[in-house]
Scaffold this active site. Structure first.
Site, PDB file in Angstrom:
ATOM      1  N   ASN A  32     -13.003 -50.250 -42.041  1.00 59.06           N
ATOM      2  CA  ASN A  32     -12.598 -48.950 -42.498  1.00 59.06           C
ATOM      3  C   ASN A  32     -13.127 -48.626 -43.948  1.00 59.06           C
ATOM      4  O   ASN A  32     -12.538 -48.964 -44.960  1.00 59.06           O
ATOM      5  CB  ASN A  32     -11.226 -48.694 -42.342  1.00 59.06           C
ATOM      6  CG  ASN A  32     -10.598 -47.393 -42.543  1.00 59.06           C
ATOM      7  OD1 ASN A  32     -11.311 -46.506 -42.928  1.00 59.06           O
ATOM      8  ND2 ASN A  32      -9.282 -47.302 -42.595  1.00 59.06           N
ATOM      9  N   ARG A  44     -14.738 -47.660 -38.177  1.00 59.52           N
ATOM     10  CA  ARG A  44     -13.960 -46.332 -37.904  1.00 59.52           C
ATOM     11  C   ARG A  44     -14.912 -45.201 -38.550  1.00 59.52           C
ATOM     12  O   ARG A  44     -15.333 -45.470 -39.521  1.00 59.52           O
ATOM     13  CB  ARG A  44     -12.672 -46.599 -38.860  1.00 59.52           C
ATOM     14  CG  ARG A  44     -11.893 -45.108 -38.752  1.00 59.52           C
ATOM     15  CD  ARG A  44     -10.876 -45.041 -39.639  1.00 59.52           C
ATOM     16  NE  ARG A  44     -10.175 -43.634 -39.777  1.00 59.52           N
ATOM     17  CZ  ARG A  44      -9.534 -43.226 -40.775  1.00 59.52           C
ATOM     18  NH1 ARG A  44      -9.588 -43.971 -41.736  1.00 59.52           N
ATOM     19  NH2 ARG A  44      -9.142 -42.167 -40.674  1.00 59.52           N
ATOM     20  N   HIS A  81      -6.631 -38.857 -36.824  1.00 63.66           N
ATOM     21  CA  HIS A  81      -5.838 -39.772 -36.294  1.00 63.66           C
ATOM     22  C   HIS A  81      -5.761 -40.097 -34.964  1.00 63.66           C
ATOM     23  O   HIS A  81      -5.023 -40.751 -34.420  1.00 63.66           O
ATOM     24  CB  HIS A  81      -4.271 -39.382 -36.776  1.00 63.66           C
ATOM     25  CG  HIS A  81      -4.248 -39.529 -38.194  1.00 63.66           C
ATOM     26  ND1 HIS A  81      -3.289 -38.561 -38.733  1.00 63.66           N
ATOM     27  CD2 HIS A  81      -4.563 -40.126 -39.255  1.00 63.66           C
ATOM     28  CE1 HIS A  81      -3.092 -38.895 -40.143  1.00 63.66           C
ATOM     29  NE2 HIS A  81      -3.947 -39.930 -40.526  1.00 63.66           N
ATOM     30  N   GLY A 103      -1.710 -39.973 -44.893  1.00 65.87           N
ATOM     31  CA  GLY A 103      -2.055 -38.783 -44.061  1.00 65.87           C
ATOM     32  C   GLY A 103      -1.046 -38.553 -42.956  1.00 65.87           C
ATOM     33  O   GLY A 103      -0.407 -39.582 -42.548  1.00 65.87           O
ATOM     34  N   ARG A 131      -2.075 -34.330 -49.823  1.00 63.92           N
ATOM     35  CA  ARG A 131      -2.577 -32.930 -49.128  1.00 63.92           C
ATOM     36  C   ARG A 131      -1.731 -31.859 -48.844  1.00 63.92           C
ATOM     37  O   ARG A 131      -0.530 -32.397 -48.390  1.00 63.92           O
ATOM     38  CB  ARG A 131      -3.508 -33.613 -47.834  1.00 63.92           C
ATOM     39  CG  ARG A 131      -4.694 -34.094 -48.196  1.00 63.92           C
ATOM     40  CD  ARG A 131      -5.474 -34.580 -46.908  1.00 63.92           C
ATOM     41  NE  ARG A 131      -5.083 -36.302 -46.773  1.00 63.92           N
ATOM     42  CZ  ARG A 131      -5.490 -36.766 -45.645  1.00 63.92           C
ATOM     43  NH1 ARG A 131      -5.992 -36.168 -44.655  1.00 63.92           N
ATOM     44  NH2 ARG A 131      -5.171 -38.197 -45.700  1.00 63.92           N
ATOM     45  N   ARG A 178       8.996 -43.282 -50.481  1.00 59.17           N
ATOM     46  CA  ARG A 178       9.952 -44.233 -51.241  1.00 59.17           C
ATOM     47  C   ARG A 178      10.223 -43.414 -52.575  1.00 59.17           C
ATOM     48  O   ARG A 178      11.437 -43.381 -52.871  1.00 59.17           O
ATOM     49  CB  ARG A 178       9.473 -45.535 -51.451  1.00 59.17           C
ATOM     50  CG  ARG A 178       9.359 -46.330 -50.033  1.00 59.17           C
ATOM     51  CD  ARG A 178       8.702 -47.658 -50.159  1.00 59.17           C
ATOM     52  NE  ARG A 178       7.371 -47.429 -50.311  1.00 59.17           N
ATOM     53  CZ  ARG A 178       6.324 -48.164 -50.084  1.00 59.17           C
ATOM     54  NH1 ARG A 178       6.385 -49.499 -49.645  1.00 59.17           N
ATOM     55  NH2 ARG A 178       4.976 -48.049 -50.083  1.00 59.17           N
ATOM     56  N   GLY A 214       6.687 -42.691 -40.919  1.00 59.19           N
ATOM     57  CA  GLY A 214       7.177 -42.763 -39.401  1.00 59.19           C
ATOM     58  C   GLY A 214       7.915 -44.399 -39.100  1.00 59.19           C
ATOM     59  O   GLY A 214       9.030 -44.123 -38.462  1.00 59.19           O
ATOM     60  N   GLU A 236      -4.527 -49.134 -35.438  1.00 56.66           N
ATOM     61  CA  GLU A 236      -5.548 -48.657 -35.178  1.00 56.66           C
ATOM     62  C   GLU A 236      -6.829 -49.475 -35.000  1.00 56.66           C
ATOM     63  O   GLU A 236      -7.825 -49.499 -34.600  1.00 56.66           O
ATOM     64  CB  GLU A 236      -6.036 -47.626 -36.301  1.00 56.66           C
ATOM     65  CG  GLU A 236      -4.964 -46.307 -36.276  1.00 56.66           C
ATOM     66  CD  GLU A 236      -5.273 -45.370 -37.640  1.00 56.66           C
ATOM     67  OE1 GLU A 236      -4.373 -45.886 -38.497  1.00 56.66           O
ATOM     68  OE2 GLU A 236      -5.896 -44.558 -37.544  1.00 56.66           O
TER      69      GLU A 236
HETATM   70  P1  AMP Z   1      -0.029 -45.576 -44.471  1.00 55.61           P
HETATM   71  O1  AMP Z   1      -0.903 -44.539 -44.859  1.00 55.61           O
HETATM   72  O2  AMP Z   1       0.352 -45.401 -42.815  1.00 55.61           O
HETATM   73  O3  AMP Z   1       0.053 -46.839 -44.897  1.00 55.61           O
HETATM   74  O4  AMP Z   1       1.478 -45.115 -45.092  1.00 55.61           O
HETATM   75  C1  AMP Z   1       1.588 -45.170 -46.353  1.00 55.61           C
HETATM   76  C2  AMP Z   1       2.972 -44.412 -46.759  1.00 55.61           C
HETATM   77  O5  AMP Z   1       4.024 -44.943 -46.060  1.00 55.61           O
HETATM   78  C3  AMP Z   1       3.211 -44.715 -48.333  1.00 55.61           C
HETATM   79  O6  AMP Z   1       2.563 -43.852 -49.111  1.00 55.61           O
HETATM   80  C4  AMP Z   1       4.921 -44.363 -48.148  1.00 55.61           C
HETATM   81  O7  AMP Z   1       5.128 -42.881 -48.595  1.00 55.61           O
HETATM   82  C5  AMP Z   1       5.230 -44.651 -46.763  1.00 55.61           C
HETATM   83  N1  AMP Z   1       6.279 -45.869 -46.810  1.00 55.61           N
HETATM   84  C6  AMP Z   1       6.067 -47.255 -46.503  1.00 55.61           C
HETATM   85  N2  AMP Z   1       7.030 -47.818 -46.616  1.00 55.61           N
HETATM   86  C7  AMP Z   1       8.059 -46.981 -46.604  1.00 55.61           C
HETATM   87  C8  AMP Z   1       9.523 -47.210 -46.582  1.00 55.61           C
HETATM   88  N3  AMP Z   1      10.100 -48.133 -46.361  1.00 55.61           N
HETATM   89  N4  AMP Z   1      10.241 -45.858 -46.787  1.00 55.61           N
HETATM   90  C9  AMP Z   1       9.447 -44.659 -46.837  1.00 55.61           C
HETATM   91  N5  AMP Z   1       8.332 -44.650 -47.001  1.00 55.61           N
HETATM   92  C10 AMP Z   1       7.629 -45.544 -46.840  1.00 55.61           C
END
Ligand code: AMP
Length: 380
Positions: free
Chosen positions: A7, A70, A159, A191, A220, A264, A312, A362
């Site tokens: 990726n 990817r 996605h 994203g 974004r 967070r 999520g 993914e």
């Molecule tokens: P991803 O791009 O799927 O890796 O998601 C990254 C984002 O997930 C980070 O920038 C955080 O904002 C969010 N994230 C990860 N852990 C937590 C958590 N425990 N509570 C809230 N947001 C989180």
């Protein structure tokens, strides 16, 4: 079969090494042998060399037999994952016009991997492919028709690999097919996008011509009136490049909160009373709820709502806020289930529309598609 999943970003490369084959896919016993990320690299060649240096102890001399790449934009050309040949490479290159921030890096990774592993088969897995089933009413923008016909300006959606994985996984957990449910899948990470899935197919999704449309994201903006962008250019003297940087890098949670692009930090700041962080969190969750409502309308209801992605999967707070006003629409989260310390596939609401957290994967889907493409096995 050892499959390396790549990726590639603008100056980074994420890599995962899987051991999988047909039996492992059927049994769900694929194995992740190693993973890592190299960043601040000047070329994909250098990135791959560093990746292999990290993987050497894991591989112990065994060959990597295939590479799953990817690729962000498959346009209206690629409807599923494909073995990479000269023709495919040329098409990916042509599609760089639609995804100048992504496809060139994906292509560079493919070429570097070919140099590094001349005997390995290469497969391209597209973020857009799952959304090729969007009906015209969902993908057409109401611009002059020829812009869609000739300039290919339409919704593509992104996605797709994540929406496809979590929808498949939910059905698999229940011993059913994706087509047995109407699903709304929310990929909320750095994203963010939401997808409506009916009859087993993506029928609408929030990202559009580029991965900028739709939900509020880390940096974004998501939806913005096109008129406001034109105003910035014509009245405020911003260049198109500046506007692109603002929309992609300085907006979203980061831009609104002024605190961080990380949910967070935004939640912490909001809890400490920071008004901008409170607004960012509010806009993020309100926008997501509006899209969920839209997709209930698009499908005439839903059977399941799924959360995935860093936010999520991990933020009970964000999930609770998004669903707070959806009770009348059949979506109610159970606070105890939502807040329970858990990290696997889990149900968090038992209302008419059941609510689930399904961790996305993914990379695993890319590895499986790679094996399937090489062996001519149809994708699920
Ligand atoms: P991803 O791009 O799927 O890796 O998601 C990254 C984002 O997930 C980070 O920038 C955080 O904002 C969010 N994230 C990860 N852990 C937590 C958590 N425990 N509570 C809230 N947001 C989180």
């Amino acid at each position: 079969m050892k499959i390396l999943v790549l990726n590639a970003g603008s100056s980074s490369l994420k890599f995962h090494l899987f051991e999988t084959d047909g039996d492992a896919i059927a049994a769900g016993s694929d194995r992740l042998l190693g993973r890592g990320m190299v960043d601040r690299v000047s070329s994909m060649k250098e990135a791959l060399e560093r990746a292999f240096a990290e993987l050497r102890p894991v591989l112990g001399g065994a060959p990597v037999e295939a590479v799953g790449n990817r690729v962000v934009h498959g346009g209206d050309v690629f409807h599923s994952s494909v073995l990479v040949d000269e023709e495919v490479e040329k098409k990916i290159e042509e599609l760089s016009a639609l995804a100048p921030l992504h496809n060139p890096h994906n292509l560079e990774a493919i070429r570097a991997a070919r140099q590094h592993l001349p005997h390995a088969k290469q497969v391209a897995v597209f973020d857009t492919a799952f959304h090729h089933t969007l009906p015209p009413r969902a993908y057409a923008y109401a611009l002059p028709y020829e812009y869609m016909e000739e300039k290919k300006i339409r919704r593509y959606g992104f996605h797709g690999t994540s929406h496809r994985y979590v929808s498949w996984r939910f059905a698999q957990l229940h011993g059913k097919k994706r087509a047995d449910y109407r699903m709304i899948t929310c990929h909320l990470g750095n994203g963010c996008s939401i997808c409506a899935i009916a009859g087993g197919k993506s029928v609408d999704t929030s990202m559009g011509f580029t991965p900028l449309e739709g939900l509020v994201m880390g940096t974004r903006s998501g939806d913005v009136d096109a008129g406001a962008i034109l105003y910035l250019i014509t009245r405020e003297g911003k260049s198109p490049d500046e506007v692109l940087r603002i929309l992609n890098g300085r907006s979203g949670l980061k831009g609104l909160s002024g605190v961080s692009n990380d949910m967070r930090d935004v939640i912490d700041a909001a809890e400490s009373g920071d008004e901008h962080a409170k607004l960012a969190l509010d806009v993020f969750c309100y926008r997501a709820a509006k899209y969920i409502g839209a997709y209930l309308a698009a499908m005439g209801g839903a059977d399941v709502l799924i959360f995935a992605g860093g936010i999520g999967e991990n933020s009970a707070e964000a999930r609770a806020r998004i669903c707070a006003g959806l009770g009348e629409l059949g979506i109610e989260i159970d606070p105890a289930l939502n807040e329970a310390a858990a990290n696997g596939d889990r149900q968090i609401g038992k209302s008419r529309v059941q609510t689930w957290v399904i961790p996305t994967n993914e990379e695993l889907l890319i590895a499986r598609d790679t094996w399937r493409c090489i062996h001519g096995v149809p994708h699920e």
